[in-house]
Design a protein around this motif. Structure first.
Motif, PDB file in Angstrom:
ATOM      1  N   PRO A 108       0.826  -1.209   0.000  1.00  0.00           N
ATOM      2  CA  PRO A 108       0.000   0.000   0.000  1.00  0.00           C
ATOM      3  C   PRO A 108       0.861   1.260   0.000  1.00  0.00           C
ATOM      4  CG  PRO A 108      -0.830  -1.593   1.583  1.00  0.00           C
ATOM      5  CD  PRO A 108       0.478  -2.136   1.093  1.00  0.00           C
ATOM      6  N   GLY A 109       0.456   2.224  -0.812  1.00  0.00           N
ATOM      7  CA  GLY A 109       1.195   3.467  -0.942  1.00  0.00           C
ATOM      8  C   GLY A 109       2.060   3.534  -2.167  1.00  0.00           C
ATOM      9  N   THR A 110       2.314   2.386  -2.810  1.00  0.00           N
ATOM     10  CA  THR A 110       3.111   2.376  -4.037  1.00  0.00           C
ATOM     11  C   THR A 110       2.285   2.894  -5.207  1.00  0.00           C
ATOM     12  OG1 THR A 110       4.589   0.601  -3.360  1.00  0.00           O
ATOM     13  CG2 THR A 110       4.280   0.897  -5.719  1.00  0.00           C
ATOM     14  N   ASP A 111       2.856   3.818  -5.953  1.00  0.00           N
ATOM     15  CA  ASP A 111       2.274   4.310  -7.203  1.00  0.00           C
ATOM     16  C   ASP A 111       3.436   4.651  -8.115  1.00  0.00           C
ATOM     17  OD1 ASP A 111       0.580   5.305  -9.186  1.00  0.00           O
ATOM     18  OD2 ASP A 111       0.590   7.322  -8.318  1.00  0.00           O
ATOM     19  N   LEU A 112       3.933   3.642  -8.819  1.00  0.00           N
ATOM     20  CA  LEU A 112       5.158   3.794  -9.588  1.00  0.00           C
ATOM     21  C   LEU A 112       4.890   3.505 -11.058  1.00  0.00           C
ATOM     22  CD1 LEU A 112       8.206   4.331  -9.576  1.00  0.00           C
ATOM     23  CD2 LEU A 112       8.560   1.892  -9.126  1.00  0.00           C
ATOM     24  N   VAL A 113       5.072   4.544 -11.897  1.00  0.00           N
ATOM     25  CA  VAL A 113       4.922   4.405 -13.343  1.00  0.00           C
ATOM     26  C   VAL A 113       6.137   5.048 -14.014  1.00  0.00           C
ATOM     27  CG1 VAL A 113       2.401   4.385 -13.240  1.00  0.00           C
ATOM     28  CG2 VAL A 113       3.600   6.569 -13.539  1.00  0.00           C
ATOM     29  N   GLY A 114       6.267   4.819 -15.312  1.00  0.00           N
ATOM     30  CA  GLY A 114       7.385   5.373 -16.062  1.00  0.00           C
ATOM     31  C   GLY A 114       7.297   6.885 -16.213  1.00  0.00           C
ATOM     32  N   GLY A 115       8.399   7.473 -16.658  1.00  0.00           N
ATOM     33  CA  GLY A 115       8.459   8.927 -16.783  1.00  0.00           C
ATOM     34  C   GLY A 115       7.401   9.499 -17.706  1.00  0.00           C
ATOM     35  N   LEU A 116       7.163   8.879 -18.838  1.00  0.00           N
ATOM     36  CA  LEU A 116       6.180   9.390 -19.790  1.00  0.00           C
ATOM     37  C   LEU A 116       4.759   9.198 -19.278  1.00  0.00           C
ATOM     38  CD1 LEU A 116       7.724   8.294 -23.211  1.00  0.00           C
ATOM     39  CD2 LEU A 116       7.936  10.488 -22.012  1.00  0.00           C
TER      40      LEU A 116
END
Length: 298
Positions: A108-116
C-alpha cells in the motif's frame, strides 16, 4: 547576491500529503482547488501549483479528468494566473524493510509508473509550467523514484510540448543532474528551478545549504525556494534576500502561528507582506511570464 526586487509568489494549493484530515482549509475537489487558486491569485500569487485529489477520499490522484476540471474552472473565472501542474505523481515505491523484494511494487502506498506515464495531463492541457522532480530520494520513510533515464524521457517530452519545466531539486546531486540535462540539450533557457528544503531526507532548511545550492545554479537560471512547516515564512525572506522567488501554500504548511490553521489566500497575504516589508514588490502574472520565459497569456 542582490535582493530580488520583483518577487514571483507561487502558491502550492493542496499537494499530495496526508493533510486533508489535518486542516479544513486543504482543498480536495476540483471546485475547491480552483476556488482556492482564484483566491490565492487575488491575494497576490502570480503562479498556482496544482495537484489533484480523489474527491471522495482526499487521496492524491493522477486522473487527467480532475486536472482538466480544475484548469477549466480557473480559466472560466477569467483570473489571470500562471498554471503550474505537478508531473511528479507516479514515483512512490514502498518497500518491505526486512524483505525488500517481497511483493515489490504491491505494498500500500506504491504508485510507480514510467516517466512518460506521468505526463498525460500535461500533454492534454499544455500548462504554462509542469514540474520535473530531478532524482530519486528517501522521501520521509518512503522512496521516491525518478531515474536518470526517466528524467531524460520526461524532459525531452516536456520540451517537445513547449511547456516550461520547473526543476524540483531536493538535494545537491539532483541539481548536478539537472545541469547535465541542460548540457545534453534537454532543457531550454531560461531554466527554472525550485529548491525544495526541509523534506526528510533531502536538503535541510539551512541557509548555508540554500546558499550553496544557489551558487551551483547555471548562469541565467530563474529560481525559487521553499521550506516546510514553520520555516515557510522565514524562507520567504531568505529566498528574497538571496535574489530568488518564493513559494507558500497548504502543500507545505498549514499554519500561521501555533494552532492557527489558515487558507492558501492567507498564506499568500503574509508572503506579500514580507515581500513588501523587505522593500520589494510582488510580480504580476505577466511579469512572471516574462521572467520565466513563458508564452504570453492566451
Amino acid at each position: 547576491m542582490p535582493v530580488n526586487d520583483n518577487v514571483i509568489i507561487t502558491c502550492a494549493l493542496t499537494g499530495a500529503g496526508d493533510t486533508v484530515r489535518k486542516s479544513p482549509h486543504v482543498p480536495v475537489t476540483p471546485e475547491q482547488i480552483a476556488t482556492s487558486a482564484v483566491e490565492a491569485a487575488e491575494a497576490g500569487a502570480a503562479v498556482v501549483h496544482i495537484h489533484v485529489r480523489d474527491p471522495e477520499t482526499g487521496d492524491p490522484s493522477r486522473d487527467p479528468r480532475l486536472y482538466r476540471e480544475v484548469v477549466e474552472r480557473i480559466k472560466e473565472t477569467g483570473t489571470d494566473v500562471v498554471i503550474n501542474l505537478t508531473a511528479g505523481m507516479g514515483g512512490d515505491l514502498v518497500i518491505d524493510p526486512v524483505e525488500p523484494l517481497k511483493e515489490l511494487g504491491e505494498l500500500p502506498g506504491t504508485d510507480l509508473v514510467g516517466g512518460l506515464d506521468r505526463l498525460p495531463h500535461v500533454e492534454e492541457l499544455l500548462p504554462d509550467i509542469c514540474t520535473l522532480d530531478c532524482g530519486s530520494l528517501n522521501f520521509g520513510d518512503n522512496l521516491y523514484i525518478s531515474t536518470p533515464d526517466m528524467l531524460r524521457q520526461g524532459a525531452k517530452r516536456i520540451q517537445e510540448l513547449g511547456v516550461r519545466p520547473e526543476l524540483e531539486i531536493f538535494d545537491t546531486g539532483q541539481l548536478w543532474f539537472a545541469k547535465q540535462l541542460l548540457a545534453e540539450g534537454l532543457l531550454d533557457n531560461p531554466t527554472v528551478f525550485q529548491l525544495c528544503m526541509g523534506i526528510p531526507w533531502g536538503a535541510p532548511a539551512d541557509p548555508g545549504v540554500l546558499q550553496s545550492m544557489v551558487n551551483m545554479l547555471p548562469e541565467g537560471a530563474q529560481w525559487a525556494s521553499f521550506a516546510l512547516g514553520r520555516m515557510q515564512m522565514p524562507w520567504v525572506a531568505q529566498s528574497i534576500l538571496l535574489g530568488g522567488q518564493v513559494r507558500v501554500g497548504l502543500e507545505d504548511n498549514l499554519y500561521l502561528g501555533k494552532g492557527n490553521k489558515v487558507s492558501n489566500a492567507q498564506l499568500v497575504e503574509r508572503a506579500v507582506r514580507i515581500t513588501e516589508n523587505l522593500g520589494s514588490r510582488v510580480a504580476t502574472p505577466d511579469e512572471a511570464r516574462q521572467k520565466l520565459g513563458l508564452r504570453p497569456r492566451s
